[in-house]
Motif scaffolding. Structure first.
Motif, mmCIF file in Angstrom:
data_model
loop_
_atom_site.group_PDB
_atom_site.id
_atom_site.type_symbol
_atom_site.label_atom_id
_atom_site.label_comp_id
_atom_site.label_asym_id
_atom_site.label_seq_id
_atom_site.Cartn_x
_atom_site.Cartn_y
_atom_site.Cartn_z
ATOM 1 N N LEU A 119 19.943 -10.931 -27.798
ATOM 2 C CA LEU A 119 20.025 -11.263 -26.208
ATOM 3 C C LEU A 119 21.656 -11.725 -26.124
ATOM 4 O O LEU A 119 21.962 -12.337 -25.106
ATOM 5 C CB LEU A 119 19.161 -12.330 -25.538
ATOM 6 C CG LEU A 119 17.582 -11.846 -25.585
ATOM 7 C CD1 LEU A 119 16.786 -13.152 -25.463
ATOM 8 C CD2 LEU A 119 17.610 -10.801 -24.551
ATOM 9 N N ARG A 142 14.701 -9.346 -19.450
ATOM 10 C CA ARG A 142 15.879 -10.083 -19.881
ATOM 11 C C ARG A 142 15.907 -11.308 -19.450
ATOM 12 O O ARG A 142 16.088 -12.419 -20.114
ATOM 13 C CB ARG A 142 17.198 -9.272 -19.505
ATOM 14 C CG ARG A 142 18.305 -10.119 -20.323
ATOM 15 C CD ARG A 142 19.745 -9.728 -19.200
ATOM 16 N NE ARG A 142 19.433 -9.946 -18.000
ATOM 17 C CZ ARG A 142 20.336 -9.413 -16.975
ATOM 18 N NH1 ARG A 142 21.129 -8.363 -17.279
ATOM 19 N NH2 ARG A 142 20.199 -9.722 -15.854
ATOM 20 N N LEU A 154 15.309 -15.042 -21.102
ATOM 21 C CA LEU A 154 16.176 -16.310 -21.319
ATOM 22 C C LEU A 154 15.752 -17.408 -20.535
ATOM 23 O O LEU A 154 16.059 -18.643 -21.168
ATOM 24 C CB LEU A 154 17.507 -15.945 -20.369
ATOM 25 C CG LEU A 154 18.313 -14.654 -20.912
ATOM 26 C CD1 LEU A 154 19.385 -14.223 -19.828
ATOM 27 C CD2 LEU A 154 19.003 -15.008 -21.997
ATOM 28 N N ALA A 207 12.165 -9.635 -27.158
ATOM 29 C CA ALA A 207 13.809 -9.151 -27.242
ATOM 30 C C ALA A 207 13.798 -8.095 -27.883
ATOM 31 O O ALA A 207 14.903 -7.217 -27.557
ATOM 32 C CB ALA A 207 14.380 -10.444 -27.804
ATOM 33 N N TRP A 240 13.301 -4.904 -25.902
ATOM 34 C CA TRP A 240 14.364 -4.969 -24.877
ATOM 35 C C TRP A 240 15.703 -4.349 -25.427
ATOM 36 O O TRP A 240 16.210 -3.501 -24.948
ATOM 37 C CB TRP A 240 14.744 -6.359 -24.262
ATOM 38 C CG TRP A 240 15.784 -6.493 -23.271
ATOM 39 C CD1 TRP A 240 15.649 -6.217 -22.143
ATOM 40 C CD2 TRP A 240 17.175 -6.799 -23.644
ATOM 41 N NE1 TRP A 240 17.145 -6.170 -21.373
ATOM 42 C CE2 TRP A 240 17.989 -6.609 -22.617
ATOM 43 C CE3 TRP A 240 18.018 -7.361 -24.845
ATOM 44 C CZ2 TRP A 240 19.495 -7.033 -22.468
ATOM 45 C CZ3 TRP A 240 19.233 -7.511 -24.815
ATOM 46 C CH2 TRP A 240 19.787 -7.402 -23.751
ATOM 47 N N ALA A 241 15.740 -4.482 -26.852
ATOM 48 C CA ALA A 241 17.025 -3.859 -27.370
ATOM 49 C C ALA A 241 16.843 -2.854 -27.920
ATOM 50 O O ALA A 241 17.958 -2.253 -28.335
ATOM 51 C CB ALA A 241 17.464 -5.159 -28.371
#
Length: 822
Positions: A197, A154, A158, A137, A140-141
């Motif tokens: 997230l 993402r 999740l 994550a 991803w961020a």
């Protein structure tokens, strides 16, 4: 770190219950007074905070602002300078870590979210799964990574969170194995992933996440299934879990409870993590945490600055960052103690990027913690603390961080740290404040039976134990061969910065650690762990502002009849090593002069100037040795010629041999050279004496063998004493009442007497920590008092001057005075 193996019982006078609920974060929480006289310490922002950016993140409002703050801590913020090479490299590392973390992630599996994490008996697999989700994550961020904003990743993450909540973690699942994983490890990682997230979670999933975390970790004061009082690092970890969960839920009331938990308001301060354990109400607690001499204990009696201590500092710095400048900022005046934690509890225990292993507990047996990783955690924490301690402290911490980063040429801090720490550290490095310079100091830690000696060319640590301190920790199947870590182990840190890295701990002979006096042979795995000695004498005295100290221990070995008396007189660049009374009813006793992992397998060994063989497998009995020099390490002088045994060997082992939980099975091989004195079978009153000259040249060692700079005055079962030739300094460890030339003691004591022109400076202590007073008599006439510490008095004696020190309640700390010749 994980697992607290002893039991804390909550005092019934401090009932457990929820703190006041004051509604959502945007409105602010009404403050309960933390402690009388609270000062707004640490109210400034701890790291630069930036709003906005990232995949669809809200950045306005109270809860959103705090989420943004934590998000920045995890990612470095939205305004990373991608043109900066360091930052670009860190972004690339973040992306690569995300790829590795997501490998094998498959929410369609029924047996486990990852193919290597399918077990349901080891709780660390749950933590590992959540850590991988949080790492992916992060990729991803962070802007600039290949994963940044990727919708497929993402959705996969999740689904991974959903799988863990459905199959492993939450109110519907029974915990197993280690409480740490459920309440701290997994919770911290899931919190981080949730912040990263957040805008993609949705209300239902967010509710399930926060409910799962609160199921295990509802109270910042308590932890474990039986709701014990949380102490030390565990309390800060628990508080961090509750705080981030509160931010996710928009609950200001829980942030009040977090702030108060750091000071243990519910327990009237008994388990405050900010107060020194030997001061005020904290002295009534469990004893876990920092002491005013810089010691840190966790798991009751284990020295742990480099383990739980560093984690406490790291987690606390993050919490202060989160709460700084808000209605929940920590205002406890004891927060000011953090300055001394850094100056006394960490700085003297770091040797050019390596935290001394004697205070790292079972972490030394983890392959992931070698290579100066522990020091990196400390540096990151201090970087986060700098803005919260403005003025002189900020400048001092800045100078310290600059020094730590610059002198660790083994591990490039700026090349391995996280993005937020990198951004902040670069600002520190750009400061006009100069680096502090190499530490030159001698510091003793009577609260944990350890000493640290720093000179410009080396650092040296001595590890002892006593009735007050455990010998070593081996729980959770870790550190299985730590038998002799506190039997007088001497760790030498030179310019070979990777010496205690690169697989030292699995490959070193654990039955011959340098400096120790031991019985030959290998005990069973974890034998005697968490055991105190039956001897009280461990400690010493140092002269403030110098690198002059006397240190010693009475050895009473676990599992055998071996006893002995051991001293280390640290006199600037020379350490006089003395032993006496070495006795055992059966078995062969040895004292290890050196056991060195060789940077160069062919490093030259000179024995009285004659080169010894350099090939693997060399061993020899060396008779009448006057001096030895090991290339890259230093010299050893034997003023009384000694018989040594020497051995070169290639040692092969796997980390799994010392750590079945986190170890690896891959064999590793490293070259070693070992020198030891063999005291024979069932020795009775054996002893030793040598001068260790770390980093000395062969020529300097040879010259000192011809004219030793330190003379042995006494090595009996009553007293060890040495005198430095250059200035007449006398250093003595009295095991009982006795006399060493002009110095007489009425009982156990450690004493230094340093003449300097017309003045004489004296330091003395009670290393047993049991005596109400220590009285020594100095047989020199015409001395008058110039200055003396409180509790020190003098009186004329027929032969000179009698000095009495009130040592009650001093817990082994030294007292001093200065005399003047008339």
């Amino acid at each position: 770190m994980n697992h607290t193996e002893h039991t804390h019982h909550r005092d019934s006078t401090h009932p457990v219950g929820p703190g006041p609920r004051t509604g959502a974060l945007p409105g602010g929480a009404s403050r309960r007074t933390v402690l009388a006289g609270a000062a707004a310490v640490g109210a400034g922002a701890v790291l630069p905070l930036a709003p906005g950016a990232g995949p669809a993140r809200a950045a306005t409002g109270g809860a959103a602002a705090l989420r943004e703050r934590w998000h920045t801590l995890l990612t470095g913020g939205p305004d990373l300078d991608q043109g900066d090479q360091r930052i670009a490299a860190a972004v690339e590392r973040t992306g690569k870590a995300a790829v590795t973390a997501a490998k094998g992630l498959d929410p369609t599996r029924t047996d486990g979210l990852f193919p290597d994490l399918t077990g349901t008996t080891l709780s660390n697999q749950v933590t590992t799964a959540f850590k991988r989700l949080a790492t992916a994550a992060t990729g991803w961020a962070v802007p600039g990574t290949p994963q940044y904003g990727d919708t497929a990743l993402r959705d996969l993450l999740l689904a991974g969170v959903d799988w863990m909540l459905a199959n492993r973690y939450g109110p519907a699942h029974t915990r197993y194995d280690n409480d740490w994983d459920w309440e701290i490890g997994s919770a911290l990682a899931l919190n981080d992933a949730s912040v990263l997230l957040y805008d993609a979670l949705g209300a239902d999933r967010l509710a399930r996440i926060t409910a799962a975390v609160r199921h295990y970790t509802p109270d910042p004061n308590l932890w474990r299934a039986d709701r014990q009082i949380a102490t030390g690092a565990n309390r800060v970890w628990i508080s961090t879990v509750v705080a981030v969960n509160a931010v996710l839920r928009d609950d200001g009331g829980d942030l009040v409870r977090v702030r108060d938990a750091l000071s243990d308001v519910e327990g009237s301060g008994a388990n405050s993590v900010l107060a020194f354990n030997d001061v005020s109400a904290a002295a009534e607690g469990t004893g876990e945490g920092f002491y005013s001499d810089g010691s840190f204990l966790q798991h009751y009696k284990h020295p742990y600055n480099g383990g739980y201590g560093k984690e406490l500092l790291s987690s606390l710095s993050r919490l202060l960052h989160l709460l700084a400048g808000t209605d929940w900022a920590v205002t406890d005046p004891d927060l000011d103690n953090v300055r001394r934690w850094v100056d006394e509890g960490f700085d003297p225990l770091i040797a050019r990027g390596d935290v001394m292993a004697s205070v790292c507990g079972r972490e030394i047996a983890r392959p992931s913690k070698q290579g100066h990783v522990s020091a990196q955690t400390v540096v990151e924490a201090v970087v986060r603390l700098i803005p919260g301690f403005p003025g002189e402290t900020a400048d001092r911490f800045t100078a310290l961080v600059k020094q730590w980063i610059a002198e660790d040429t083994y591990r490039d801090f700026l090349g391995v740290t996280d993005l937020a720490s990198l951004v902040a550290a670069q600002q520190v490095m750009a400061s006009a404040v100069p680096a502090r310079g190499r530490l030159v100091a001698h510091q003793q830690y009577p609260r944990m039976d350890k000493a640290a000696h720093h000179r410009p060319s080396f650092a040296l640590g001595v590890s002892a134990c006593s009735t007050r301190i455990y010998n070593y920790e081996s729980i959770q199947n870790e550190n299985l061969h730590g038998w002799h870590l506190s039997d007088g182990m001497v760790l030498l840190y030179t310019d070979d910065l990777g010496h205690y890295s690169e697989d030292y701990w699995p490959t070193v002979d654990p039955a011959r650690l340098p400096g120790t006096t031991v019985m030959a042979g290998r005990p069973a795995d974890a034998a005697g762990q968490r055991t105190t000695s039956t001897a009280d004498w461990a400690g010493g005295a140092g002269l403030p502002g110098t690198t002059l100290g006397a240190y010693g221990m009475e050895l009473r070995a676990y599992g055998s009849t071996l006893t002995g008396l051991k001293s280390w007189f640290c006199l600037d660049d020379v350490i006089a090593c003395t032993g006496s009374g070495i006795t055992a009813g059966a078995g062969r006793a040895e004292t290890v002069v050196e056991n060195r992992k060789l940077r160069d397998a062919g490093a030259a060994l000179l024995v009285d100037g004659v080169p010894a063989a350099t090939g693997t497998g060399w061993s020899a009995d060396l008779d009448e040795v006057r001096w030895v020099h090991l290339e890259g390490t230093g010299g050893y002088v034997f003023p009384v010629p000694a018989t040594l045994r020497g051995l070169r060997e290639e040692r092969t082992a796997a980390w799994r041999e010392i750590n079945t939980k986190y170890g690896t099975d891959t064999p590793v091989t490293r070259p070693y050279l070992t020198l030891w004195q063999d005291h024979g079978e069932a020795p009775d009153g054996a002893g030793y004496f040598w001068l260790q000259a770390p980093a000395a040249s062969a020529e300097r060692t040879r010259l000192w063998s011809q004219a030793p700079p330190v003379e042995l005055i006494a090595a009996t079962t009553a007293v060890h004493a040495v005198r430095r030739v250059a200035d007449g300094l006398l250093a003595a460890n009295f095991w009982t009442a006795g006399t060493a030339q002009e110095l007489t003691s009425d009982g156990p004591a450690s004493v230094l007497v340093r003449p300097d022109g017309k003045t004489v400076t004296i330091a003395l202590s009670d290393p047993t920590q049991l005596r109400a007073s220590v009285t020594v008599t100095l047989a020199q006439r015409g001395l008058t008092v110039v200055s003396a510490d409180s509790g020190v008095s003098t009186a004329p004696a027929p032969e000179g001057i009698r000095i009495t020190a009130d040592t009650s309640g001093r817990h082994g700390a030294a007292l001093g005075l200065t005399l003047k010749r008339s």
